[in-house]
Design an enzyme around this catalytic site. Sequence first.
Site, PDB file in Angstrom:
ATOM      1  N   LYS A 186       0.848  -1.195   0.000  1.00 14.43           N
ATOM      2  CA  LYS A 186       0.000   0.000   0.000  1.00 14.43           C
ATOM      3  C   LYS A 186       0.884   1.245   0.000  1.00 14.43           C
ATOM      4  CE  LYS A 186      -1.619   3.212   2.638  1.00 14.43           C
ATOM      5  NZ  LYS A 186      -1.863   4.316   1.738  1.00 14.43           N
ATOM      6  N   GLY A 191       7.174   5.834   7.890  1.00 12.63           N
ATOM      7  CA  GLY A 191       6.252   6.968   7.974  1.00 12.63           C
ATOM      8  C   GLY A 191       6.439   7.684   9.295  1.00 12.63           C
ATOM      9  N   SER A 192       5.378   8.302   9.759  1.00 10.56           N
ATOM     10  CA  SER A 192       5.481   9.128  10.961  1.00 10.56           C
ATOM     11  C   SER A 192       5.527   8.262  12.217  1.00 10.56           C
ATOM     12  CB  SER A 192       4.289  10.075  11.026  1.00 10.56           C
ATOM     13  OG  SER A 192       3.098   9.317  11.041  1.00 10.56           O
ATOM     14  N   VAL A 231       1.886   7.247  13.474  1.00  7.89           N
ATOM     15  CA  VAL A 231       1.275   6.089  12.807  1.00  7.89           C
ATOM     16  C   VAL A 231       2.065   4.823  13.139  1.00  7.89           C
ATOM     17  CG1 VAL A 231       0.706   5.056  10.568  1.00  7.89           C
ATOM     18  CG2 VAL A 231       0.246   7.485  10.967  1.00  7.89           C
ATOM     19  N   GLY A 232       3.384   4.944  13.231  1.00 11.64           N
ATOM     20  CA  GLY A 232       4.214   3.784  13.577  1.00 11.64           C
ATOM     21  C   GLY A 232       3.812   3.178  14.916  1.00 11.64           C
ATOM     22  N   GLU A 279      10.377   2.469  10.385  1.00 12.63           N
ATOM     23  CA  GLU A 279      11.324   3.564  10.118  1.00 12.63           C
ATOM     24  C   GLU A 279      10.534   4.852  10.228  1.00 12.63           C
ATOM     25  OE1 GLU A 279      14.467   3.369   9.725  1.00 12.63           O
ATOM     26  OE2 GLU A 279      14.741   1.238   9.316  1.00 12.63           O
ATOM     27  N   CYS A 327      13.156  12.313   5.842  1.00 12.83           N
ATOM     28  CA  CYS A 327      13.290  11.837   7.221  1.00 12.83           C
ATOM     29  C   CYS A 327      14.659  12.203   7.758  1.00 12.83           C
ATOM     30  CB  CYS A 327      13.072  10.343   7.271  1.00 12.83           C
ATOM     31  SG  CYS A 327      14.061   9.466   6.066  1.00 12.83           S
ATOM     32  N   GLU A 346       9.364  17.275  14.917  1.00  8.95           N
ATOM     33  CA  GLU A 346       9.602  17.145  13.473  1.00  8.95           C
ATOM     34  C   GLU A 346       8.615  18.035  12.722  1.00  8.95           C
ATOM     35  OE1 GLU A 346       8.478  13.495  11.299  1.00  8.95           O
ATOM     36  OE2 GLU A 346      10.504  13.521  10.489  1.00  8.95           O
TER      37      GLU A 346
END
Length: 493
Positions: free
Chosen positions: A174, A227-228, A231-232, A249, A283, A384
């Site tokens: 996805k 991703g962020s 969400v991780g 990551e 990142c 961030e």
Amino acid sequence: MKKYQNYINGKWVDAKSGKTFENRNPANWDEVVGIFPKSSKEEVDEAVKAARTAFEKWRLVPAPKRGDILKTVGDIMVRRKEEVAMLMTREMGKVLMETRGDVQEGIDTAYYAASEGRRLFGHTVPSELSNKFNMSIRVPIGVAGIVTPWNFPMAIPTWKIFPALLCGNTVVFKPASDTPATATVLVEILLEAGVPEGVVNIVHGGGSEVGMAIVDHPDVDLVSFTGSTAVGKKISELASKNLKRVSLELGGKNAQIVMDDADLNLALEGVLWGAFGTTGQRCTATSRLILHEKIHDQFVSMLVERTKKLRLGDGLLPPTDVGPCVNEGQRNTDHSYVEIGLKEGAKLVCGGNIATGAGLDKGWFYQPTIFTGVTPNMRIAKEEIFGPVLSVIKIKSLDEAINVLNDTIYGLSSSIYTKNINDAFRAIRDIKAGITYINGPTIGAEAHMPFGGVKQTGNGHREGGWTVFEFFSEWKAVYVDYSGKLQKAQIDT
Ligand code: NAP
Ligand code: MG
């Protein structure tokens, strides 16, 4: 305008609901790049089922043969490099030089993974018993769920999908909703190279529908996510219900240190590229600049002068140095952090506003922005931002510089400019980050080196290099007893 589809079980298909979403060019929001299926759990179920079935054949294809297919993938990417780079620039805005680099990273990753097919090393060690042989081998795991961000639309999916396939896993992919077109081209290339039906499936749609359904699916054995951090954490929680293997990551708040003995011109080139390349949306972007007090004022004036000369515009047009933010939400975030920085008492010395002017009024452009007088406790020094906003912090010594650099929940990339070899080695030892550059910017990872971070940047896995093949394969210990009798370890000694 092109209509794109999912690829599930060897067929290009629409979402069952018929729902779609569109993707627009962030440098010109009138231009629709494509229309994509807005999928749901139903499509994920089908894709996982196909990947599960295909796994039983794919795991038996010899790894060197799987590698040969990836070699062809690399060759096709070489052929299509310019076309893909142009599509990527239209889709997410970064300048053509950088989107070419993004595709090149995919090519490097393909050739590296291809060579690994003949090198998936195990270990053999002596047995403690007579007439017994011990070895460890690497075996495929199963169905890999791959969820990726938009800022490296080709490179990051290849970092995950190529090693996953090489190790004998099948894939449900996805991509980010901001970069589904580049992701679709990657799948086309895999198919053209000869990846069999069902081995790779792509399901387009939103993170909370399609992404979550992949992570939660009982038949997905491992999840690789970039991703962020927010969400991780959700993914980690959800996947832990079934004790899934998960690679995360996540975010960063990377810093470049410039000591008083540094080559200032070199450090200047580094921070311009690190902070404002990809419009700060990497990142590994440099979002803090830690300057020794002896060179602080001189370096800030050099930096502001050069930053003001950066040319904003459409990434397809040659003079452009800095493209747009990826979307309206990201530009709003950038601007809100400028307001936060001003309230916190930092001094705005460059930029700080939405960019306007010829060629900029239909895109999400933001001025490259610099704050000085930033202290480590300010939000602009801690959080961030993921935009072209740089926070400058003044320090008096190497110890203070390293303490300030380490004062963050993240730990992805880091950099120090100095000519003092002792200081460089102390920085290598004491900086808490997955990546440290000496006399180079915070960005510039190579495909065959481990990539990832410490603290809340990830959960300890590494992509890239030899380390990623560990994540995508399982160790099996094998004992062969050719003594013809029952031998008992630890007892018959
Ligand atoms: P994001 O919002 O976390 O999204 C990443 C991916 O996750 C997208 O495909 C997204 O889908 C999907 N997603 C969103 N919510 C989800 C959920 N609840 N469950 C499952 N999947 C979900 O991150 P982004 O904005 O795309 O990328 C920027 C972030 O990525 C930054 O924090 C950056 O530091 C980080 N990043 C880290 C690395 C690294 O290697 N450490 C590299 C690049 C970027 P949608 O697009 O459909 O929302
Ligand atoms: Mg877009």
